[in-house]
Motif scaffolding. Structure first.
Motif, PDB file in Angstrom:
ATOM      1  N   HIS A 436       4.694 -23.246  38.035  1.00  0.00           N
ATOM      2  CA  HIS A 436       5.518 -24.451  37.956  1.00  0.00           C
ATOM      3  C   HIS A 436       6.006 -24.617  36.526  1.00  0.00           C
ATOM      4  CE1 HIS A 436       2.235 -26.621  35.925  1.00  0.00           C
ATOM      5  NE2 HIS A 436       1.434 -26.056  36.812  1.00  0.00           N
ATOM      6  N   PRO A 437       7.172 -25.227  36.349  1.00  0.00           N
ATOM      7  CA  PRO A 437       7.648 -25.479  34.987  1.00  0.00           C
ATOM      8  C   PRO A 437       6.598 -26.267  34.201  1.00  0.00           C
ATOM      9  CG  PRO A 437       9.405 -25.863  36.552  1.00  0.00           C
ATOM     10  CD  PRO A 437       8.155 -25.664  37.360  1.00  0.00           C
ATOM     11  N   CYS A 438       6.405 -25.872  32.970  1.00  0.00           N
ATOM     12  CA  CYS A 438       5.318 -26.427  32.170  1.00  0.00           C
ATOM     13  C   CYS A 438       5.814 -26.722  30.761  1.00  0.00           C
ATOM     14  CB  CYS A 438       4.148 -25.429  32.138  1.00  0.00           C
ATOM     15  SG  CYS A 438       2.803 -25.905  31.052  1.00  0.00           S
ATOM     16  N   TRP A 439       5.600 -27.962  30.310  1.00  0.00           N
ATOM     17  CA  TRP A 439       6.084 -28.379  28.999  1.00  0.00           C
ATOM     18  C   TRP A 439       4.958 -28.908  28.107  1.00  0.00           C
ATOM     19  CZ3 TRP A 439      10.751 -26.778  30.241  1.00  0.00           C
ATOM     20  CH2 TRP A 439      11.246 -27.017  31.523  1.00  0.00           C
ATOM     21  N   ASP A 440       3.719 -28.853  28.583  1.00  0.00           N
ATOM     22  CA  ASP A 440       2.690 -29.665  27.937  1.00  0.00           C
ATOM     23  C   ASP A 440       1.504 -28.885  27.373  1.00  0.00           C
ATOM     24  OD1 ASP A 440       1.942 -28.994  30.536  1.00  0.00           O
ATOM     25  OD2 ASP A 440       0.661 -30.748  30.760  1.00  0.00           O
ATOM     26  N   VAL A 441       1.656 -27.572  27.171  1.00  0.00           N
ATOM     27  CA  VAL A 441       0.534 -26.847  26.569  1.00  0.00           C
ATOM     28  C   VAL A 441       0.876 -26.261  25.210  1.00  0.00           C
ATOM     29  CG1 VAL A 441      -0.565 -26.301  28.772  1.00  0.00           C
ATOM     30  CG2 VAL A 441       1.068 -24.680  27.774  1.00  0.00           C
ATOM     31  N   VAL A 442       2.172 -26.186  24.884  1.00  0.00           N
ATOM     32  CA  VAL A 442       2.592 -25.712  23.567  1.00  0.00           C
ATOM     33  C   VAL A 442       3.798 -26.524  23.105  1.00  0.00           C
ATOM     34  CG1 VAL A 442       1.790 -23.314  23.801  1.00  0.00           C
ATOM     35  CG2 VAL A 442       4.074 -23.947  24.601  1.00  0.00           C
ATOM     36  N   LEU A 443       4.046 -26.481  21.817  1.00  0.00           N
ATOM     37  CA  LEU A 443       5.252 -27.108  21.273  1.00  0.00           C
ATOM     38  C   LEU A 443       6.428 -26.144  21.425  1.00  0.00           C
ATOM     39  CD1 LEU A 443       3.934 -28.861  18.050  1.00  0.00           C
ATOM     40  CD2 LEU A 443       4.561 -29.910  20.221  1.00  0.00           C
ATOM     41  N   ARG A 444       6.862 -25.982  22.643  1.00  0.00           N
ATOM     42  CA  ARG A 444       8.006 -25.129  22.973  1.00  0.00           C
ATOM     43  C   ARG A 444       8.755 -25.807  24.101  1.00  0.00           C
ATOM     44  NH1 ARG A 444       8.617 -21.613  19.017  1.00  0.00           N
ATOM     45  NH2 ARG A 444      10.356 -23.038  19.223  1.00  0.00           N
ATOM     46  N   SER A 445      10.019 -25.465  24.287  1.00  0.00           N
ATOM     47  CA  SER A 445      10.834 -26.218  25.239  1.00  0.00           C
ATOM     48  C   SER A 445      10.795 -25.689  26.665  1.00  0.00           C
ATOM     49  CB  SER A 445      12.288 -26.251  24.756  1.00  0.00           C
ATOM     50  OG  SER A 445      12.803 -24.935  24.636  1.00  0.00           O
ATOM     51  N   ARG A 446      10.453 -24.433  26.872  1.00  0.00           N
ATOM     52  CA  ARG A 446      10.548 -23.869  28.224  1.00  0.00           C
ATOM     53  C   ARG A 446       9.324 -23.036  28.540  1.00  0.00           C
ATOM     54  NH1 ARG A 446      15.681 -23.446  25.948  1.00  0.00           N
ATOM     55  NH2 ARG A 446      17.333 -24.465  27.150  1.00  0.00           N
ATOM     56  N   GLY A 447       8.729 -23.264  29.741  1.00  0.00           N
ATOM     57  CA  GLY A 447       7.580 -22.468  30.113  1.00  0.00           C
ATOM     58  C   GLY A 447       7.282 -22.541  31.594  1.00  0.00           C
TER      59      GLY A 447
END
Length: 524
Positions: A436-447
Motif C-alpha cells: 500500500h502507498p506509504c508516507w510515514d516511515v521515512v522523510l520521503r514523498s513516495r513509497g
C-alpha cells in the motif's frame, strides 16, 4: 493404439476440424470443445472459423501429466465436425520459453487483488508499450525488430488495437506501405462486425507469436471507442452488443490459449453499448481467467463497471500535454470494490513537439504512478510508434500525436522507453501484491510497503532517507538502486528510527528494504 498428441503444460495446442459449409460461418456457427482430464478437471474452449470449411480449437493444458479427452459440441444439431473427439497427452512445461506465462502458467488477477500473479504464484508486473496500430500496419519482419528491442528494454506487454477502428480511414490494403492497413472485417466501415476476413487473423497469429517468443504479452482491445487510429470516427460506439460480444468470444477462441490480456474497451467512457456484453462473454468463455480490464479516455472517472464480476483492472490515461498526474492513480486506488489499477497511457514521448514528455520525464512518471498505487504495472508511449507510422514523412496522421521527423523505427530509440522498462527490471520478484502507498516511515514523498516484508521508496530528487517509524515495520536490509540505469549503487543494514541512509542530492534513487536481496541485486 496410436499415441495421443503431446500437450505441454501452458503451451498452445491446435486441433484442426472440418465443419459446416455455411454462408457466413463466423456468424452462423457456434461450437465449442470440452476437454476433460483424467483427474476430473475440465476446460471448455470455443471453436473458431478459419476460412472455407476449416475450424480450429486452441487449448493449453493446465496439467503437466495425464490424459485429456476432448469432444466437440455445437449449438445446432445440423452443424457437424470431423474429427469430433480425441485425446491429448499432457506433458511438463517447456521451461526454456522466454515468456514467463509459458514457464509459470498464465497470469490472473484474483478477486480483490491489486496485481497479477502467474499460476505457480510468481508475482507479475506489466511493463506496457503502446504500439496500438501494430496489428493492422506492421509486417512480421517489422514486428521481429520491434519485439527484440522491447524485450531487451524489459517490456513485458503491448497494448494493441485488434483491428483498424476508424470507419473513415482509406488507403491501400497492405502492410508496410504509406497510408496502408490490413482489414479484419469487411463491414467495419458500416459500424458492423459480421464479415470477418480470416487472412487478417492468420497474419495476426504470426505477429502475436513473435511477441510471445520475445516474452511480450499481447493486450487486445477489440474495437477502439475514442480517438482511434487517425481520429476518423472509431467504430466501437456504433457496434451493437451482440456483434461486440461475438467478436470478444472470437478473440478468446483464437488467442485465449496463449498468454494474453483483454481490454474490453479502450479510449472511451467504458459505458458504451457492447462493453458489458463483451465483458460477460469473455468471462463466460475464457477458461484461463486472463486479466480483463477497461482502458479509459483521459477525461474519465475511470470506474465504469467497477463492481462487475468480469472486471479485474482499471487503466486510465492522463492526457497528452506532459503533465504528471499520479493523483488519478491514488483516486482509483481508493475506489471500491478493489480493482488493480494502472496508468496505461501517459503522454507520448515527443508527441506533437520535440521535447514533450522526453527522457527522464517518462521514468519519473512511471515511478510516481507505481508509488501512487499502480501495482498492476507501468506504461510508456512514443509519438509515431503508436500509430506505426511507416516512415518519418508519412502523411495523414494527427500532428498532435506524431513525433516530428520520426517513424515507428526511429521512435523505438527514444530515451524514455529505456527508463520505463527499468521499472519492471528493478521491481522484479518483489512481493508487492499486498503493498500500500506509504508516507510515514521515512522523510520521503513516495513509497510502498508490505509491513514486515518489503518497503520501496522512490526519491525524485535524491538525498537522504531519514527513518522515523520503521522499526517492526520495515525489513532490516536495504539496497539503493539507480532507476536511470538499474544498477545497485549501495546496500547495508537499515538503520533504526532516527537513522539515515545517505543518498546524493539531485540524483533520482530507489530504496528497497527486504530480508532477502532483490533480483536486481544479483544482476552481474
Amino acid at each position: 493404439m496410436p499415441l495421443a498428441p503431446r500437450a505441454a503444460q501452458w503451451q498452445e495446442v491446435e486441433l484442426t476440424l472440418e465443419g459446416p459449409d455455411a454462408a457466413n460461418p463466423y456468424v452462423e456457427v457456434e461450437a465449442w470443445a470440452d476437454l476433460v482430464h483424467e483427474d476430473g478437471s475440465s476446460v471448455r474452449r470455443p471453436v473458431f472459423w478459419d476460412g472455407g470449411r476449416t475450424y480450429r480449437v486452441r487449448f493449453a493444458s493446465t496439467r503437466p501429466a495425464g490424459r485429456w479427452r476432448w469432444i466437440v459440441h455445437s449449438a445446432s444439431a445440423e452443424h457437424r465436425f470431423a474429427p469430433s473427439a480425441g485425446e491429448l497427452e499432457a506433458a511438463p512445461p517447456e521451461n526454456g520459453s522466454a515468456h514467463p506465462g509459458l514457464r509459470h502458467g498464465f497470469a490472473t488477477i484474483a478477486p480483490g487483488a491489486r496485481a497479477m500473479t502467474y499460476a505457480d504464484g510468481t508475482p507479475g508486473f506489466m511493463v506496457v508499450d503502446t504500439a496500438w496500430a501494430m496489428p493492422f500496419r506492421a509486417t512480421p519482419a517489422e514486428v521481429e525488430t520491434y519485439a527484440a528491442d522491447r524485450a531487451a528494454k524489459h517490456f513485458t506487454t503491448v497494448f494493441l488495437m485488434a483491428v483498424q477502428p476508424d470507419r473513415g480511414a482509406r488507403g491501400p490494403r497492405a502492410r508496410g506501405v504509406e497510408q496502408g492497413f490490413d482489414v479484419a472485417f469487411e463491414d467495419l466501415p458500416d459500424g458492423h462486425l459480421n464479415h470477418l476476413v480470416p487472412a487478417y487473423w492468420r497474419c495476426f497469429d504470426e505477429i502475436s507469436a513473435i511477441l510471445l517468443a520475445h516474452g511480450l504479452t499481447p493486450a487486445l482491445a477489440p474495437v477502439f471507442h475514442g480517438f482511434g487510429w487517425k481520429g476518423l470516427d472509431a467504430a466501437g460506439p456504433a457496434v451493437e452488443p451482440g456483434e461486440y460480444a461475438r467478436f470478444c468470444r472470437y478473440l478468446v477462441a483464437r488467442y485465449g490459449a496463449r498468454p494474453v490480456v483483454f481490454l474490453v474497451a479502450a479510449d472511451g467512457t467504458g459505458e458504451e453499448q457492447g462493453v458489458e456484453a463483451g465483458g460477460r462473454e469473455i468471462e463466460a468463455w475464457d477458461a484461463y481467467a486472463h486479466p480483463v480490464g477497461l482502458h479509459h479516455r483521459p477525461h474519465s472517472l475511470n470506474r465504469a463497471h467497477q463492481d462487475a464480476a468480469w472486471l479485474d483492472f482499471q487503466s486510465c490515461q492522463t492526457g497528452h500535454d506532459g503533465d504528471h498526474a499520479p493523483d488519478r492513480l491514488a483516486t482509483m486506488w481508493a475506489q471500491r470494490p478493489v480493482r488493480a489499477v494502472m496508468n496505461g497511457e501517459p503522454t507520448y514521448e515527443h508527441g506533437g513537439r520535440r521535447g514533450k514528455a522526453a527522457g527522464w520525464w517518462q521514468g519519473h512518471e512511471a515511478w510516481s504512478n507505481v508509488c501512487a498505487g499502480g501495482l498492476l504495472g507501468v506504461a510508456y508511449g512514443a509519438g509515431s510508434l503508436w500509430q506505426w507510422r511507416t516512415s518519418p514523412t508519412e502523411e495523414g496522421h494527427a500532428p498532435f500525436f506524431l513525433a516530428e521527423g520520426a517513424g515507428w523505427r526511429e521512435a523505438l530509440d527514444f530515451e524514455g522507453g529505456r527508463y520505463v522498462g527499468l521499472v519492471g527490471h528493478v521491481l522484479r520478484g518483489i512481493p508487492l501484491h499486498d503493498a500500500h502507498p506509504c508516507w510515514d516511515v521515512v522523510l520521503r514523498s513516495r513509497g510502498l510497503m508490505v509491513p514486515g516484508r518489503c518497503f520501496v521508496s522512490y526519491a525524485e530528487h535524491g538525498g537522504d532517507w531519514v527513518f522515523l517509524d520503521a522499526d517492526g515495520r520495515v525489513p532490516g536490509r536495504y539496497w539503493l538502486v539507480d532507476p536511470t540505469t538499474g544498477e545497485v549503487v549501495g546496500s547495508g543494514v537499515r538503520p533504526g528510527n532516527g537513522g539515515v541512509v545517505p543518498g546524493e542530492p539531485e540524483r533520482p534513487m530507489v530504496l528497497i528494504c527486504a530480508d532477502e536481496p532483490p533480483a536486481v541485486a544479483s544482476v552481474g
